[in-house]
Design a protein around this motif. Structure first.
Motif, PDB file in Angstrom:
ATOM      1  N   ALA A 117      12.549   1.532 -20.006  1.00  0.00           N
ATOM      2  CA  ALA A 117      12.172   0.742 -18.780  1.00  0.00           C
ATOM      3  C   ALA A 117      13.852   1.018 -17.831  1.00  0.00           C
ATOM      4  N   VAL A 118      13.968   0.218 -16.958  1.00  0.00           N
ATOM      5  CA  VAL A 118      15.217   0.166 -15.874  1.00  0.00           C
ATOM      6  C   VAL A 118      14.712  -1.090 -15.863  1.00  0.00           C
ATOM      7  N   THR A 119      15.463  -2.505 -15.955  1.00  0.00           N
ATOM      8  CA  THR A 119      16.179  -3.599 -15.257  1.00  0.00           C
ATOM      9  C   THR A 119      17.231  -3.696 -13.955  1.00  0.00           C
ATOM     10  N   THR A 120      16.789  -3.748 -13.100  1.00  0.00           N
ATOM     11  CA  THR A 120      17.626  -3.891 -11.096  1.00  0.00           C
ATOM     12  C   THR A 120      17.998  -5.524 -11.385  1.00  0.00           C
ATOM     13  N   ILE A 121      19.597  -5.913 -11.019  1.00  0.00           N
ATOM     14  CA  ILE A 121      19.774  -6.721 -10.913  1.00  0.00           C
ATOM     15  C   ILE A 121      20.220  -7.097  -9.190  1.00  0.00           C
ATOM     16  N   GLU A 122      19.931  -8.035  -8.404  1.00  0.00           N
ATOM     17  CA  GLU A 122      20.720  -7.856  -7.579  1.00  0.00           C
ATOM     18  C   GLU A 122      21.805  -9.295  -7.188  1.00  0.00           C
ATOM     19  N   THR A 123      22.126  -9.372  -7.033  1.00  0.00           N
ATOM     20  CA  THR A 123      23.037 -10.074  -6.817  1.00  0.00           C
ATOM     21  C   THR A 123      23.064 -11.293  -5.668  1.00  0.00           C
ATOM     22  N   ARG A 124      23.748 -12.776  -5.411  1.00  0.00           N
ATOM     23  CA  ARG A 124      23.882 -12.824  -4.449  1.00  0.00           C
ATOM     24  C   ARG A 124      24.693 -13.037  -3.718  1.00  0.00           C
ATOM     25  N   VAL A 177      12.216  -5.581 -13.563  1.00  0.00           N
ATOM     26  CA  VAL A 177      11.872  -4.679 -14.713  1.00  0.00           C
ATOM     27  C   VAL A 177      10.903  -3.495 -14.170  1.00  0.00           C
ATOM     28  N   HIS A 178      11.797  -2.148 -13.938  1.00  0.00           N
ATOM     29  CA  HIS A 178      10.504  -1.459 -13.776  1.00  0.00           C
ATOM     30  C   HIS A 178      10.212  -0.545 -14.926  1.00  0.00           C
ATOM     31  N   SER A 179       8.763  -0.541 -15.101  1.00  0.00           N
ATOM     32  CA  SER A 179       8.283   0.489 -16.184  1.00  0.00           C
ATOM     33  C   SER A 179       7.824   2.086 -15.606  1.00  0.00           C
ATOM     34  N   ASN A 180       7.976   3.087 -16.146  1.00  0.00           N
ATOM     35  CA  ASN A 180       8.062   4.455 -15.598  1.00  0.00           C
ATOM     36  C   ASN A 180       8.547   4.392 -14.673  1.00  0.00           C
ATOM     37  N   PRO A 181       9.980   3.756 -13.798  1.00  0.00           N
ATOM     38  CA  PRO A 181       9.378   4.093 -12.132  1.00  0.00           C
ATOM     39  C   PRO A 181       9.428   5.976 -11.593  1.00  0.00           C
ATOM     40  N   TYR A 182       8.714   6.643 -10.497  1.00  0.00           N
ATOM     41  CA  TYR A 182       8.690   7.676 -10.337  1.00  0.00           C
ATOM     42  C   TYR A 182       9.688   7.998  -9.286  1.00  0.00           C
ATOM     43  N   ARG A 184       0.188  -1.050   0.361  1.00  0.00           N
ATOM     44  CA  ARG A 184      -0.031   0.281   0.038  1.00  0.00           C
ATOM     45  C   ARG A 184       0.581   1.039  -0.088  1.00  0.00           C
ATOM     46  N   THR A 185       2.340   1.434   0.169  1.00  0.00           N
ATOM     47  CA  THR A 185       2.664   2.680  -0.141  1.00  0.00           C
ATOM     48  C   THR A 185       3.414   3.120  -1.135  1.00  0.00           C
ATOM     49  N   GLU A 186       4.045   1.754  -2.278  1.00  0.00           N
ATOM     50  CA  GLU A 186       5.090   1.897  -3.200  1.00  0.00           C
ATOM     51  C   GLU A 186       3.997   2.084  -4.726  1.00  0.00           C
ATOM     52  N   SER A 187       4.021   3.137  -5.348  1.00  0.00           N
ATOM     53  CA  SER A 187       3.170   4.219  -5.744  1.00  0.00           C
ATOM     54  C   SER A 187       3.679   3.705  -7.626  1.00  0.00           C
ATOM     55  N   THR A 188       4.458   2.298  -7.655  1.00  0.00           N
ATOM     56  CA  THR A 188       5.163   1.429  -8.865  1.00  0.00           C
ATOM     57  C   THR A 188       5.667   0.094  -8.595  1.00  0.00           C
ATOM     58  N   THR A 189       4.746  -1.010  -8.896  1.00  0.00           N
ATOM     59  CA  THR A 189       5.142  -2.000  -8.139  1.00  0.00           C
ATOM     60  C   THR A 189       5.749  -2.984  -9.737  1.00  0.00           C
ATOM     61  N   PRO A 190       7.236  -3.161  -9.534  1.00  0.00           N
ATOM     62  CA  PRO A 190       7.833  -3.804 -10.563  1.00  0.00           C
ATOM     63  C   PRO A 190       7.528  -5.356 -10.645  1.00  0.00           C
ATOM     64  N   SER A 191       8.119  -5.674 -11.841  1.00  0.00           N
ATOM     65  CA  SER A 191       7.552  -6.802 -11.733  1.00  0.00           C
ATOM     66  C   SER A 191       9.215  -7.522 -12.047  1.00  0.00           C
ATOM     67  N   VAL A 192       9.007  -8.711 -11.499  1.00  0.00           N
ATOM     68  CA  VAL A 192      10.034  -9.488 -10.614  1.00  0.00           C
ATOM     69  C   VAL A 192      10.159 -11.237 -10.836  1.00  0.00           C
ATOM     70  N   ILE A 193      12.073 -11.896 -10.986  1.00  0.00           N
ATOM     71  CA  ILE A 193      11.487 -12.744 -10.803  1.00  0.00           C
ATOM     72  C   ILE A 193      12.945 -12.830  -9.849  1.00  0.00           C
ATOM     73  N   THR A 194      12.358 -14.294  -9.274  1.00  0.00           N
ATOM     74  CA  THR A 194      13.614 -14.588  -8.538  1.00  0.00           C
ATOM     75  C   THR A 194      14.529 -15.694  -7.907  1.00  0.00           C
ATOM     76  N   GLN A 195      15.241 -15.676  -7.154  1.00  0.00           N
ATOM     77  CA  GLN A 195      15.689 -17.149  -7.784  1.00  0.00           C
ATOM     78  C   GLN A 195      15.452 -18.740  -7.878  1.00  0.00           C
TER      79      GLN A 195
END
Length: 829
Positions: free
Chosen positions: A228-235, A213-218, A130-141
């Motif tokens: 769009a911007v793709t962000t990668i979090e490494t292990r 994947v963030h489409s139109n991150p505000y 309820r607090t984020e104006s954009t919800t990125p699409s997420v692919i988990t490990q």
């Protein structure tokens, strides 16, 4: 340059009022499980508390969903205490340590109280964010491991997200954008190719924790893209030693029904753990890849070389050091050399006519986090990225473009050496209350990029159907290329939680670079509304301005060789025009492309298990870089190849998604996307990118080549008896559009209106079973199974003969049929 930047920063500081907040950071996630003998079960509705110095006196609190799962995202590196108190169970406490931008997975096993004979489980629903104006699409490990991925790379998982398709050229198109219009970040740092602006990073699959994947991150934190911007979090390593060995089974190459060598071998190893408990941790992942991809249509032509061949070695290393309670340091290093042989092989480009692309790259990054008694946090990041490449042909024969196919050897040779230095500083102010809660963040980013190389081309002939020459294209000039770039950015953002029903994300970003030499201010606004007290419905939306980068190849356009075009009469020898020199001509003041984007989205929880989403987004891009050839009438035999800074594009998307959670930790996704992608077609990188194009015709505004109006996607993870996991993926979409050309390689009729490829339908399945492997008196875990691609053997062609003067005009080619691949992994995760 520096004087302009200083003045602009002063202007920015007087302009700073509010900005969006979008925190990445680390996270803690897991499940709450009742540890009852023979009755172990997940516990929904359990209150989970998290405390620690980073959270102040209040701490954080969440409630497990119906699967017993909980998550605390956006955490700063540090030590935390996880606490669970639930009726009928002993109090649970666990100290957990998080490294910079790392994820800790921890399941809490609750022990029943001694005299309790029964345990009452209280039900509760899953809460929508309820607090984020954009919800990125997420692919988990977990999805990366369990999904059927054609090449076992993280990029292969992105088409599992609505709005992401792999275009006719094999590149990923995210939310209606070309690759150069999107951004990609690893640990918040830019990893695009400085020369073309396209993604240029390879990581072993096991090194990737999540892909978002963030489409139109505000959030004003994000910039240098228009799509769009793709962000990668490494292990990262933890206090537990973990390892994985997989991909050890080679895949045979089949030729005419018999085994003909090796089709692929992709061994991967990952290991992580403590060097010194609670102090120093490591993670290491290695991957070797040798993959041959068959081009089926060349079998009918009895071509000897029918495979695109890729060979690479990817390594990712990460160290996390806890300096003290207030300071943490992370260092990571990745290398990714790769050889792509015959990488544009298809029905009309046999092996001799294709190009090879040998690339070499490495990426070194340091991330430091410091906290202060005031509650503030300083995040400092520094990186160096090297990306070099060579593109060359397989034959020295003259290159010819004919109606039926191409002949000769690839005409273009490129050599590239580029390096980027980047510094990022972000300061998070301590949250404070004023008409609600405010969380401010300010940051500054500086990068310096250099490039040296060359691009030299040999003559090209356009041949008519009768074998006579229509045009001869030569290239004049040295082809030596060199360019550097300074870029500076600053942002300020604020997440304003007005009350439990209203949240505002407000932000301002400033960008300036040496090539564009403009002060670009990008305001952004995001909004979250919870209309009903029960919180089951959440409305999100926003509007923002986004400025893109200027790739170095665009800034070096006038250094490229000039086209020299000679046109012949029907006899193929009489010159009717030329030799005409087309001088590369660029504007004196290049400007950064920009896009104006907005979206609206409604999330509704129908039940604890079912979430529905309906959303619409629209993006309009201006000042794209496109090419336009112009033949001057005076003086004779002159012309200009214009680099125009006036291209435009538009993307519209209506999206409907259903997510159903039917098993513990497993989801089913069903989505439908109706979209429209339009734009100028003479995109600069299409003609001067990795695959240079010798024929440039007048530009048009029309459907994009990756336009797919309708797409339906279904995929999910099913846990079956006997420790079997099955992941099916069903993908259906409209075919891509194509243009018609004649024997002179001129377009006939409007571009991309010649027809569409047949609709794509693909059913893929990965199924694995858990194994217990005894070895030297110990038992180890593993999984074995198989992946089946295109189970229905549906006709999904990739090539079409679009030349009106070809005998095979209108024929489609090159569909990959059903294929089976075995999988085995040896794991402790």
């Amino acid at each position: 340059m520096l004087q302009g930047i200083t003045g602009s920063l002063a202007t920015l500081l007087t302009f700073i009022v509010i900005a969006t907040a979008s925190s990445q950071g680390g996270s803690i996630r897991g499940k709450i499980v009742a540890d009852i003998p023979d009755q172990r079960r997940a516990l929904p509705g359990v209150v989970v508390n998290l405390s620690g110095e980073r959270l102040g006196d209040k701490g954080l609190q969440t409630v497990t969903d119906f699967e017993g799962a909980f998550s605390f995202p956006g955490l700063l590196a540090g030590d935390y205490v996880l606490t669970v108190e639930f009726q009928g169970f002993k109090k649970y406490e666990k100290r957990l340590s998080i490294q910079i931008d790392a994820t800790v997975e921890h399941d809490a096993l609750l022990q029943p109280l001694p005299l309790s004979e029964t345990v009452t489980v209280t039900d509760d629903r899953t809460e929508t964010n309820r607090t984020e104006s954009t919800t990125p699409s997420v692919i988990t490990q977990q999805a990366l491991r369990d999904a059927p991925l054609i090449d076992q790379k993280f990029q292969d998982a992105l088409p599992l997200l609505p709005g992401v398709v792999r275009g006719p050229d094999g590149n990923l198109n995210i939310k209606g954008t070309r690759p150069s219009q999107s951004g990609i970040l690893v640990s918040s740092l830019n990893v695009t190719d400085p020369w073309t602006g396209t993604p240029a990073i390879e990581l072993p699959l096991e090194a990737v924790e999540t892909v978002q994947v963030h489409s139109n991150p505000y959030s004003a934190e994000y910039g240098k893209f228009t799509g769009a911007v793709t962000t990668i979090e490494t292990r990262s390593g933890t206090n537990d030693l973990r390892y994985l060995v997989t991909g050890v089974l080679p895949r045979p190459r089949w030729r005419d029904g018999t085994i003909f060598g090796i089709g692929a071998v992709t061994p991967r190893i990952a290991v992580g753990g403590p060097i010194k408990k609670d102090k120093l941790f490591f993670f290491q992942s290695l991957e070797y890849r040798f993959v041959r991809t068959n081009v089926p249509s060349l079998e009918a032509l009895e071509e000897r070389q029918r495979d695109i061949q890729r060979e690479s070695f990817d390594s990712f290393s990460r160290l996390d050091y806890v300096i003290n309670s207030n300071n943490r340091l992370t260092a990571s290093f990745s290398i990714f050399p790769q050889k792509q042989e015959y990488f544009n092989l298809n029905t009309f480009n046999p092996a001799d006519t294709t190009a090879n692309f040998h690339q070499r790259g490495w990426f070194l990054a340091f991330n430091e986090q410091a906290t202060f008694k005031s509650g503030g946090l300083l995040q400092s990041s520094f990186s160096v990225k090297q990306f070099d490449g060579d593109i060359f042909g397989n034959s020295g024969a003259p290159y010819e473009i004919a109606p039926e196919r191409n002949f000769g050897g690839w005409f273009d040779r490129q050599h590239r050496e580029s390096r980027r230095y980047e510094l990022l500083e972000i300061y998070n102010l301590a949250p404070f209350d004023w008409h609600g809660s405010h969380a401010f963040k300010v940051g500054v980013n500086y990068s310096y990029t250099t490039f040296d190389g060359s691009d030299r081309s040999a003559p090209v002939r356009i041949v008519r159907a009768d074998g006579t020459t229509y045009q001869q294209i030569n290239f004049a000039g040295s082809g030596d290329l060199s360019r550097n770039q300074h870029e500076i950015s600053a942002f300020v953002q604020n997440k304003w939680i007005v009350n439990q029903r209203v949240v505002l994300d407000l932000g301002l970003r400033y960008d300036r670079d040496l090539i564009g030499a403009e002060n670009n201010f990008a305001p952004r606004l995001g909004l979250v509304l919870v209309p009903a007290a029960n919180g089951r419905t959440v409305v999100r939306g926003g509007v923002g301005l986004f400025y893109d980068k200027i790739p170095l190849n665009v800034g070096s356009f006038e250094q490229y060789q000039n086209f020299v075009v000679t046109t012949f009469a029907n006899d193929g020898t009489t010159i009717v025009d030329g030799p005409r020199v087309f001088l590369n001509t660029a504007p004196s003041d290049l400007k950064n492309p920009y896009s104006l984007a907005w979206n609206a989205q409604v999330d509704h929880e129908v039940s604890q298990r079912l979430l529905l989403r309906l959303g619409y987004e629209e993006r309009s891009t201006r000042r794209d870089f496109v090419l336009e050839p112009v033949a001057d009438t005076s003086p004779l035999n002159t012309g200009r190849l214009l680099l125009l800074n006036s291209g435009r594009s538009r993307y519209r998307e209506l999206q409907a998604i259903a997510r159903f959670r039917f098993q513990e930790g497993r989801n089913i996704f069903l989505s439908y996307v109706r979209s429209q992608a339009r734009g100028n077609l003479n995109d600069f990188n299409h003609y001067f990118g990795n695959l240079k194009q010798a024929v440039i015709r007048p530009d048009e505004y029309a459907k994009q080549p990756f336009d797919a109006p309708n797409r339906m996607l279904f995929w999910g993870e099913f846990v079956l008896p006997f420790d079997v996991v099955a992941t099916p993926v069903v993908d259906w979409r409209s075919g891509f559009p194509f243009s018609l050309v004649n024997e002179q390689q001129d377009f006939v009729g409007p571009r991309n209106e010649g027809g569409r490829f047949p609709s794509l339908l693909s059913l893929d399945l990965l199924i694995t079973k858990g194994l217990t492997i005894p070895f030297r008196g110990k038992k180890y875990r593993g999984r074995a199974g198989m992946t089946i691609f295109n189970i229905t053997n549906h006709w999904n062609p990739r090539d079409v003969q679009n030349n009106l003067d070809s005998r095979q005009f209108g024929t489609f080619f090159n569909s990959q049929g059903l294929s089976v691949r075995l999988k085995f992994e040896f794991v402790k995760y």
